[in-house]
Design a protein around this motif. Sequence first.
Motif, PDB file in Angstrom:
ATOM      1  N   LEU A   1       0.818  -1.206   0.000  1.00  9.64           N
ATOM      2  CA  LEU A   1       0.000   0.000   0.000  1.00  9.64           C
ATOM      3  C   LEU A   1       0.855   1.260   0.000  1.00  9.64           C
ATOM      4  O   LEU A   1       0.576   2.221  -0.697  1.00  9.64           O
ATOM      5  CB  LEU A   1      -0.918   0.020   1.224  1.00  9.64           C
ATOM      6  CG  LEU A   1      -1.815  -1.196   1.410  1.00  9.64           C
ATOM      7  CD1 LEU A   1      -2.714  -1.009   2.621  1.00  9.64           C
ATOM      8  CD2 LEU A   1      -2.674  -1.421   0.171  1.00  9.64           C
ATOM      9  N   TYR A   2       1.902   1.240   0.803  1.00  2.22           N
ATOM     10  CA  TYR A   2       2.769   2.422   0.917  1.00  2.22           C
ATOM     11  C   TYR A   2       4.204   1.993   0.665  1.00  2.22           C
ATOM     12  O   TYR A   2       4.780   1.252   1.445  1.00  2.22           O
ATOM     13  CB  TYR A   2       2.673   3.025   2.316  1.00  2.22           C
ATOM     14  CG  TYR A   2       1.273   3.283   2.768  1.00  2.22           C
ATOM     15  CD1 TYR A   2       0.519   4.313   2.210  1.00  2.22           C
ATOM     16  CD2 TYR A   2       0.701   2.494   3.746  1.00  2.22           C
ATOM     17  CE1 TYR A   2      -0.776   4.528   2.616  1.00  2.22           C
ATOM     18  CE2 TYR A   2      -0.600   2.713   4.166  1.00  2.22           C
ATOM     19  CZ  TYR A   2      -1.339   3.732   3.596  1.00  2.22           C
ATOM     20  OH  TYR A   2      -2.612   3.952   3.991  1.00  2.22           O
ATOM     21  N   ARG A   3       4.763   2.501  -0.413  1.00  2.00           N
ATOM     22  CA  ARG A   3       6.077   2.009  -0.798  1.00  2.00           C
ATOM     23  C   ARG A   3       7.212   2.470   0.118  1.00  2.00           C
ATOM     24  O   ARG A   3       8.314   1.967   0.019  1.00  2.00           O
ATOM     25  CB  ARG A   3       6.405   2.449  -2.226  1.00  2.00           C
ATOM     26  CG  ARG A   3       5.610   1.749  -3.265  1.00  2.00           C
ATOM     27  CD  ARG A   3       5.810   0.247  -3.156  1.00  2.00           C
ATOM     28  NE  ARG A   3       4.684  -0.469  -3.725  1.00  2.00           N
ATOM     29  CZ  ARG A   3       4.484  -0.626  -5.019  1.00  2.00           C
ATOM     30  NH1 ARG A   3       5.347  -0.140  -5.857  1.00  2.00           N
ATOM     31  NH2 ARG A   3       3.430  -1.251  -5.460  1.00  2.00           N
ATOM     32  N   ASP A   4       6.963   3.431   0.986  1.00  2.00           N
ATOM     33  CA  ASP A   4       8.086   3.865   1.823  1.00  2.00           C
ATOM     34  C   ASP A   4       8.313   2.948   3.019  1.00  2.00           C
ATOM     35  O   ASP A   4       9.244   3.143   3.777  1.00  2.00           O
ATOM     36  CB  ASP A   4       7.969   5.327   2.256  1.00  2.00           C
ATOM     37  CG  ASP A   4       6.585   5.686   2.751  1.00  2.00           C
ATOM     38  OD1 ASP A   4       5.697   4.820   2.669  1.00  2.00           O
ATOM     39  OD2 ASP A   4       6.392   6.818   3.208  1.00  2.00           O
ATOM     40  N   VAL A   5       7.464   1.922   3.160  1.00  4.15           N
ATOM     41  CA  VAL A   5       7.642   0.999   4.278  1.00  4.15           C
ATOM     42  C   VAL A   5       9.021   0.339   4.230  1.00  4.15           C
ATOM     43  O   VAL A   5       9.676   0.155   5.248  1.00  4.15           O
ATOM     44  CB  VAL A   5       6.520  -0.065   4.284  1.00  4.15           C
ATOM     45  CG1 VAL A   5       6.851  -1.203   5.223  1.00  4.15           C
ATOM     46  CG2 VAL A   5       5.206   0.573   4.679  1.00  4.15           C
TER      47      VAL A   5
ATOM     48  N   ARG B   1      -3.773  -2.674  -6.334  1.00  6.86           N
ATOM     49  CA  ARG B   1      -3.000  -1.668  -5.609  1.00  6.86           C
ATOM     50  C   ARG B   1      -1.514  -1.702  -5.879  1.00  6.86           C
ATOM     51  O   ARG B   1      -0.857  -0.682  -5.847  1.00  6.86           O
ATOM     52  CB  ARG B   1      -3.216  -1.827  -4.101  1.00  6.86           C
ATOM     53  CG  ARG B   1      -4.608  -1.454  -3.658  1.00  6.86           C
ATOM     54  CD  ARG B   1      -4.776  -1.882  -2.217  1.00  6.86           C
ATOM     55  NE  ARG B   1      -6.116  -1.640  -1.724  1.00  6.86           N
ATOM     56  CZ  ARG B   1      -6.432  -0.588  -0.983  1.00  6.86           C
ATOM     57  NH1 ARG B   1      -5.523   0.295  -0.675  1.00  6.86           N
ATOM     58  NH2 ARG B   1      -7.648  -0.428  -0.555  1.00  6.86           N
ATOM     59  N   VAL B   2      -0.967  -2.915  -6.071  1.00  2.00           N
ATOM     60  CA  VAL B   2       0.498  -2.961  -6.226  1.00  2.00           C
ATOM     61  C   VAL B   2       0.898  -2.351  -7.566  1.00  2.00           C
ATOM     62  O   VAL B   2       0.149  -2.383  -8.513  1.00  2.00           O
ATOM     63  CB  VAL B   2       1.068  -4.385  -6.125  1.00  2.00           C
ATOM     64  CG1 VAL B   2       1.020  -4.850  -4.709  1.00  2.00           C
ATOM     65  CG2 VAL B   2       0.384  -5.326  -7.060  1.00  2.00           C
TER      66      VAL B   2
END
Lengths: 409, 287
Positions: free
Chosen positions: B195-199, B286-287
């Motif tokens: 969902l959030y690529r900065d993870v 989503r990806v």
Amino acid sequence: MSTVVIHGEGLGKSYHRRAVQQNALLRDHVSRLLKSPLSVFRRTRDETFWALKDVSLDVREGEILGLIGRNGAGKTTLLKILSRITRPTTGWAEIHGRVGSLLEVGTGFHPELTGRENTFLSGAILGMSKSEIVRKFDEIVAFAELEKFIDTPVKYYSSGMYVRLAFAVAAHLEPEILLVDEVLAVGDMNFQKKCLGKMGDVARAGRTVVLVTHQLNQIRRLCHRVVWIDNGGIRLDGNTHEVVSSYESTMARGESNCHARARATNSRGRFLKWEIADPQGDDPHAVTTLGPVNVRFTVQVNEPVRNGHHGIALFNNDRQLVWGSANDGVMLAVGEHEFFYRFPSLPLRPASYTWLVSLYEEGNLIDSWYCVPDMVIATEPLGHRSDDWAGLLNFRVDLFISSLTESGK
Amino acid sequence: MSTVAASARSNPFRELPVLRITPPGRWWIIPFGELWEYRGLLYFFMWRDIKVRYKQTAIGIAWVVLQPLLTMAVFTLFFGRLAKLPSQGLPYPIFYFAALVPWTYFSGALQNTTNIVVENQRVITKVYFPRLILPMSAVLSGLVDFAIGFVVLVGMTIGYRLHPGIAAVWLPVMLLLAITTALGVGLWLSALNALYRDVRYVIPFLIQFWMFASPVAYPSSLVPERWRWLYGLNPMAGVIDGFRWALTGHGEPPGLILLASASAVLVVFLGGLFFFQRMEGTVADRV
């Protein structure tokens, strides 16, 4: 009536703009939260857009169903719902039998692995068991014509070799229902033919195929029934010829404007339009009869033509010349004229064809036009049931068999 | 959410499996039956991970052993010889290596799991399979590295003439706990990462922080008794303490810490499972 194997009812899929947005960052959410801590409770106004809306359809066992439509019309979304890659927002579907989906050639291929390893990996990802792959391995390699390179990492393959192996794996899937998206458009012509043949075999074996493609000829050759998806809904559902020709003429009408603009304008004259003078159906660009066909080309001339030359030619989809003719000594006054051709019959194999018309004055080109839209021959196919043997022509023949020797006595 | 209820409902015509495709809903149903059906694919994903990992590195397996060995040398020098931290009466190399083998497995598995959904986005958007297979394969494929490290570790204990005794039967339990922890946390992180690529930028920091919150470089006896249970809520505290104890027989059996760890793992794992399942139905969008 055979069994219904896919039953979909009211299928819809909506996306929120927020969800569609790629690569969202957690950072953005956190900073929004810091700026206005109450925003969590506020409902964000997402733009919802429906990629698919209220689609209901039944597919019967052994049927080859084609899905056609513009890019973004929702064909792939429908296929993705039926193959369970994504879930519908509304509606439901019931599927009887194992489903194999082929939405991409080379799903799961890893460049570092060899052809052999990738065959196993891709096969497993597409739903084959290990023993099934072992059993079919030689057949797959032979189909791909890659016996010599099967132990080479696929990163050293040419794109043609890559595609051949990838498709060979997929072609050996044996689910009861096969969902295919636009993957037949790959490889060279010979390999494509091989793949189409394989698809035909799949259907003859009683399995069901749902196929998305932009190549209408493939649809014509393979499909029993076609569903035209437009703006997320079903626009037309019926037999192949009816739906495809209707789709084709609609597309052509949309495209003809831009073609007209693209054509270099010539001040001395130009072809304006073409049509079938007395169409049997409601499409003036589709031939639905094996009887006489009258075709009309309209040309506008701005300077008088005194010693003109007019040529006409008909090409098939492979840009092969099917027929051509020419006339010298054409005389035309300024104004609009009609070239009216009477054909006793156009006994061509069902497909789309392109007219080329030209007009010269004293050897100087006035206009030459690849006519838009294409002419669709939508007659009943009467040739060999195998495509490879159907040939270019299409007409009904009678066969009489009689004995020439006195026998049986 | 269970993707589809695949049931072998009777078909009047033939015995074919019937699939029902419905909007996302029942995320609390974990499709165990389906996971079992797809076990072959789980095997192939693991096989691919392992194969590719060893094909790409020149020194291959040596790297797997070298990494914890070098860390062990550094720890022995700085935390042991210079800082003189207690080591439960164990030689420093054994004290550290016994912790680094499970820790290296855990941190590697966590890292792989976090990225696995994003790395496989092409496959995810093109074909269906229970998505849970991906994090499971990421966690399990790291076990090969673990096994290699473990063999070296056993060799060392023999070299140091340590006898683990009956406590060694706890080793598989500790390993299972480490696997579950990596999978539980990995499920959360892999879903969030999709969902959030900065993870994924948070991961290296998280792993480093986590290592110092676990008894890798020091014994957990340094933590005051009354805070032990809180310390134990870090599942890796129980795992590493337990691993060291089970292998060497030194130190105390990690009773309270292990109990706290096991309960924490259960919560994290179940939460991760449901969170991941909830995301599964829409992950392809989503990806």
